[in-house]
Design a protein around this motif. Structure first.
Motif, PDB file in Angstrom:
ATOM      1  N   ALA A  28       4.050  -1.936   0.753  1.00 40.15           N
ATOM      2  CA  ALA A  28       3.873  -0.714   1.536  1.00 40.15           C
ATOM      3  C   ALA A  28       3.921   0.494   0.612  1.00 40.15           C
ATOM      4  CB  ALA A  28       4.961  -0.615   2.602  1.00 40.15           C
ATOM      5  N   VAL A  77      -2.435   2.415   6.533  1.00 36.92           N
ATOM      6  CA  VAL A  77      -2.201   1.013   6.197  1.00 36.92           C
ATOM      7  C   VAL A  77      -3.583   0.379   6.197  1.00 36.92           C
ATOM      8  CG1 VAL A  77      -1.205  -1.182   6.920  1.00 36.92           C
ATOM      9  CG2 VAL A  77       0.115   0.934   7.185  1.00 36.92           C
ATOM     10  N   ALA A  92      -1.180  -7.357   9.975  1.00 38.36           N
ATOM     11  CA  ALA A  92      -0.908  -5.952   9.655  1.00 38.36           C
ATOM     12  C   ALA A  92      -0.122  -5.280  10.776  1.00 38.36           C
ATOM     13  CB  ALA A  92      -2.220  -5.218   9.409  1.00 38.36           C
ATOM     14  N   VAL A  96       3.274  -2.590  10.372  1.00 35.38           N
ATOM     15  CA  VAL A  96       3.139  -1.140  10.499  1.00 35.38           C
ATOM     16  C   VAL A  96       4.436  -0.501  10.980  1.00 35.38           C
ATOM     17  CG1 VAL A  96       0.664  -1.203  10.892  1.00 35.38           C
ATOM     18  CG2 VAL A  96       2.229  -1.351  12.839  1.00 35.38           C
ATOM     19  N   ASP A 100       1.840   5.106  11.688  1.00 38.09           N
ATOM     20  CA  ASP A 100       0.850   4.627  10.724  1.00 38.09           C
ATOM     21  C   ASP A 100      -0.538   4.580  11.354  1.00 38.09           C
ATOM     22  OD1 ASP A 100       2.638   4.288   8.657  1.00 38.09           O
ATOM     23  OD2 ASP A 100       2.862   2.127   8.921  1.00 38.09           O
ATOM     24  N   ASN A 169      -2.982  -3.595   2.653  1.00 38.73           N
ATOM     25  CA  ASN A 169      -2.450  -2.644   1.669  1.00 38.73           C
ATOM     26  C   ASN A 169      -3.115  -2.810   0.294  1.00 38.73           C
ATOM     27  OD1 ASN A 169      -0.756  -0.988   3.184  1.00 38.73           O
ATOM     28  ND2 ASN A 169       0.937  -2.440   3.071  1.00 38.73           N
ATOM     29  N   PRO A 181      -3.813   2.719   0.315  1.00 28.71           N
ATOM     30  CA  PRO A 181      -2.615   2.669   1.155  1.00 28.71           C
ATOM     31  C   PRO A 181      -1.764   3.924   0.955  1.00 28.71           C
ATOM     32  CG  PRO A 181      -2.942   0.580   0.026  1.00 28.71           C
ATOM     33  CD  PRO A 181      -3.935   1.537  -0.564  1.00 28.71           C
TER      34      PRO A 181
END
Length: 242
Positions: A28, A77, A92, A96, A100, A169, A181
């Motif tokens: 992240a 993201v 995903a 998150v 996001d 990402n 990202p």
């Protein structure tokens, strides 16, 4: 084949070479300050684009939330998927954080939808800030209910596969828009733009100055006192005797 371990739900990682071909989950990205993100909600996409050279932004996307006043604004993201396959989009959505924006490179394919109404429900529960999809959606009436800005290339009733591969990402291209990202993604009735995280504060400063300039021009336009020299000088520079 080795299954890649995850160090944490928010920031998975894997040893070099451990990811199967075509699959990857990157760490992240650092989040921009909440106050900076909130400040961009007052910046029109067109103004941000003007301050970034007028040559960046997504092309060919349409808003499916049907609320022209809705603003998409949040950290990216990113997801890259095989056209028509949403396996890694489901993953995903497990990673998150509230606010996001999921930005999905689906290669512009419109033969199968990448997301529909059921996934929209998950997005709402996860408090997603919005979606930008270079691909198709389905269940248009549910997206039109609002509550979640979504921009997509198109729509179809045909549903997706869930086979993979895909990446999360990682740097992507989404409808002509380069996105890393953590970049700040901004969307409104005019379109979608991604502001590099490292440049966000500078773009915000320039955008505020640009809005002040536009306010002055608008005032002279309304008063009928705009200076014709503003454009005549440009025309003379091109050889037109005005």
């Amino acid at each position: 084949m080795t299954t890649p371990p995850a160090s944490s739900p928010a920031c998975p990682s894997a040893p070099a070479g451990a990811w199967p071909p075509g699959y990857r989950i990157g760490p992240a990205a650092p989040r921009l300050p909440a106050a900076l993100i909130e400040a961009f909600r007052a910046i029109p996409v067109a103004v941000a684009g003007d301050c970034m050279g007028r040559s960046v932004g997504a092309i060919g996307l349409h808003g499916y939330h049907e609320d022209l006043a809705a603003v998409l604004c949040g950290p990216a993201v990113t997801v890259r998927v095989r056209p028509g396959d949403n396996l890694m989009i489901h993953k995903a959505l497990m990673l998150v954080q509230p606010g996001d924006v999921l930005v999905i490179d689906g290669a512009g394919d419109l033969t199968q939808a990448l997301m529909g109404g059921l996934m929209r429900t998950t997005c709402l529960v996860r408090q997603l800030g919005g979606l930008v999809i270079d691909g198709a959606v389905r269940d248009r009436l549910e997206w039109a209910e609002g509550g979640l800005p979504v921009f997509a290339r198109g729509h179809t009733h045909r549903g997706p596969a869930k086979e993979g591969p895909g990446e999360i990402n990682v740097p992507i291209a989404c409808a002509g828009l380069s996105v890393l990202p953590g970049d700040l993604v901004l969307g409104d009735a005019d379109g979608v733009i991604a502001i590099p995280a490292a440049e966000a504060e500078l773009v915000l400063e320039r955008a505020r100055l640009h809005l002040d300039k536009e306010a002055r021009i608008r005032a002279t336009n309304l008063a009928g006192t705009s200076d014709p020299e503003r454009f005549d000088a440009l025309l003379r520079a091109k050889g037109l005797p005005v």
